[in-house]
Enzyme design. Structure first.
Site, PDB file in Angstrom:
ATOM      1  N   GLU A 194       0.849  -1.229   0.127  1.00 46.95           N
ATOM      2  CA  GLU A 194      -0.074   0.015   0.053  1.00 46.95           C
ATOM      3  C   GLU A 194       0.779   1.464  -0.076  1.00 46.95           C
ATOM      4  OE1 GLU A 194      -2.231  -2.828   2.673  1.00 46.95           O
ATOM      5  OE2 GLU A 194      -0.253  -2.647   2.012  1.00 46.95           O
TER       6      GLU A 194
ATOM      7  N   CYS B 140      -0.590   0.178   7.613  1.00 49.73           N
ATOM      8  CA  CYS B 140      -1.106   0.613   6.332  1.00 49.73           C
ATOM      9  C   CYS B 140      -2.668   1.104   6.498  1.00 49.73           C
ATOM     10  CB  CYS B 140      -1.038  -0.657   5.338  1.00 49.73           C
ATOM     11  SG  CYS B 140       0.757  -1.032   4.994  1.00 49.73           S
TER      12      CYS B 140
ATOM     13  N   TRP C  68      20.507 -39.966 -10.118  1.00 46.24           N
ATOM     14  CA  TRP C  68      19.501 -38.947 -10.656  1.00 46.24           C
ATOM     15  C   TRP C  68      18.233 -39.927 -11.399  1.00 46.24           C
ATOM     16  CZ3 TRP C  68      19.336 -34.946  -8.362  1.00 46.24           C
ATOM     17  CH2 TRP C  68      20.557 -34.010  -8.032  1.00 46.24           C
TER      18      TRP C  68
ATOM     19  N   THR D  96      20.444 -39.308   3.976  1.00 45.25           N
ATOM     20  CA  THR D  96      20.557 -38.530   2.658  1.00 45.25           C
ATOM     21  C   THR D  96      21.958 -37.787   2.912  1.00 45.25           C
ATOM     22  OG1 THR D  96      18.192 -38.702   2.403  1.00 45.25           O
ATOM     23  CG2 THR D  96      19.345 -36.964   1.395  1.00 45.25           C
TER      24      THR D  96
ATOM     25  N   ASP E 218      24.364 -38.946  -0.082  1.00 41.06           N
ATOM     26  CA  ASP E 218      24.232 -38.189  -1.251  1.00 41.06           C
ATOM     27  C   ASP E 218      25.153 -36.792  -1.118  1.00 41.06           C
ATOM     28  OD1 ASP E 218      22.646 -39.939  -2.491  1.00 41.06           O
ATOM     29  OD2 ASP E 218      20.655 -38.811  -1.912  1.00 41.06           O
TER      30      ASP E 218
ATOM     31  N   LEU F  59      21.899 -28.632  -1.050  1.00 38.69           N
ATOM     32  CA  LEU F  59      20.584 -27.963  -0.620  1.00 38.69           C
ATOM     33  C   LEU F  59      20.727 -26.690  -0.909  1.00 38.69           C
ATOM     34  CD1 LEU F  59      20.018 -30.141   2.581  1.00 38.69           C
ATOM     35  CD2 LEU F  59      19.330 -30.659   0.334  1.00 38.69           C
TER      36      LEU F  59
ATOM     37  N   GLU G 143      12.898 -32.957   1.554  1.00 38.98           N
ATOM     38  CA  GLU G 143      13.505 -33.540   0.446  1.00 38.98           C
ATOM     39  C   GLU G 143      14.308 -34.981   1.075  1.00 38.98           C
ATOM     40  OE1 GLU G 143      15.996 -32.004  -2.527  1.00 38.98           O
ATOM     41  OE2 GLU G 143      14.790 -30.255  -2.431  1.00 38.98           O
TER      42      GLU G 143
END
Length: 350
Positions: free
Chosen positions: A56, A90, A181, A207, A211, A215, A293
């Site tokens: 605004e 506002c 992948w 993970t 892996d 991230l 994930e």
């Protein structure tokens, strides 16, 4: 009827403007504002960055002839704030500028506003209309709404599975390698876009170890999310990417509370109460949205406790024959998309 059509027209413009703030305003909402005089837009703006001026303010400042404000209508997709936070209210600004008509998409669920802005405007004599394109306005700020209504982040589960229903090959901690992948580069870039629009991203211990993900949003332009890693007994190697200090990381463990640069160690109770404890930790840090994930175990934990709002599931053009089975989820499919030879389905928790 004519007023209704015009209201929707200008509210759509508010929503368009609001989206420009994605990835920059969290934990604040996405807000756009338009000022109309005699069916002509004379000012517009959007909330650009957390802690900075609201939509605004930008809209009113952009009006060249301020005398027209007293004959105008201001549109905003979320109720104008009524309290002093990082910026002044506002609602007061609208009143001070003598704008007679205010059209609002949805009421603000934040406890310090939640109808008070509307009441202030009405008490000052403004003609206030609420609920224009309300569903669209709610959808745009679903993360903000869940955060304030449920006192937890909006939770998005994400995984990729093969055509035969696996998310990974069978691996152990002695089988460290690049991720297997499943999806193509288009899907991976899309995930990085999602990361830039969400406050936090979470993975489990396996993970992180197997892996070694970064991230971050290296395949997209935007802010990196807070990395959230489970490391119960602090056994993860400090050489892993999640500890590289390149962006803030929250390490959930059962041993210590500590801060080492960008790495914050948070002691938390595990077991059946883990997720509820986690929600409290994240809410305290204003993490309004969370992308999970992790692997099968972590995602299944969220599913079993029915603690999720959305699931984004890729199916890649690959077979693993055997491996780690993909999670099973029930929900309403709200979107599907083909991304070259891969597919994406988005589920909503009913």
């Amino acid at each position: 009827m004519q007023d209704s059509i015009l209201h929707e027209k200008y509210m759509k413009r508010c929503l368009q403007l609001a989206k420009n703030g994605k990835g920059k305003v969290s934990p604040n909402p996405l807000v756009g504002s338009v000022i109309v005089h005699n069916n002509q837009i004379i000012g517009e703006g959007y909330h650009r960055k957390y802690g900075h001026a609201h939509a605004e303010v930008h809209a009113i400042v952009s009006v060249k002839n301020k005398e027209l404000l007293s004959e105008s209508t201001i549109y905003v997709n979320l109720e104008p704030c009524s309290h002093f936070g990082k910026t002044p209210p506002c609602a007061n600004l609208i009143i001070e500028n003598k704008i007679p008509n205010v059209v609002i998409g949805m009421q603000d669920p934040f406890a310090k506003v939640n109808g008070q802005g509307i009441t202030m405007l009405q008490a000052a004599g403004c003609n206030v209309t609420v609920g224009v394109l309300e569903n669209e306005c709610c959808e745009l700020n679903k993360e903000f709404t869940v955060f304030h209504m449920k006192k937890r982040p909006y939770i998005v589960l994400k995984w990729a599975e093969t055509l035969d229903g696996f998310i990974d090959k069978k691996r152990d901690l002695n089988d460290l390698q690049e991720p297997n992948w499943i999806t193509n580069e288009v899907c991976r870039s899309l995930v990085h876009k999602w990361r830039s629009n969400l406050s936090g991203i979470m993975i489990g211990t396996n993970t992180a170890q197997i892996d070694n993900p970064k991230l971050n949003v290296r395949s997209w332009h935007g802010e990196n999310p807070l990395r959230i890693i489970i490391d119960n007994d602090l056994s993860l190697s400090k050489n892993l990417s999640v500890f590289d200090q390149s962006q803030p990381s929250l390490i959930l463990n059962s041993i210590k509370n500590d801060k080492e640069g960008n790495n914050e160690f948070v002691k938390i109770a595990f077991g059946d109460s883990f997720l509820s404890n986690l929600m409290h930790v994240l809410a305290e840090r204003n993490i309004s949205s969370l992308l999970v994930e992790g692997g099968q175990k972590l995602i299944d934990t969220f599913i079993k406790q029915n603690l999720w709002d959305e699931a984004r599931v890729f199916v890649g053009n690959r077979y693993f024959i055997n491996g780690v089975s993909a999670p099973k989820i029930r929900g309403k499919i709200i979107a599907t998309e083909k991304l070259r030879d891969n597919y994406l389905s988005v589920y909503k928790n009913q």
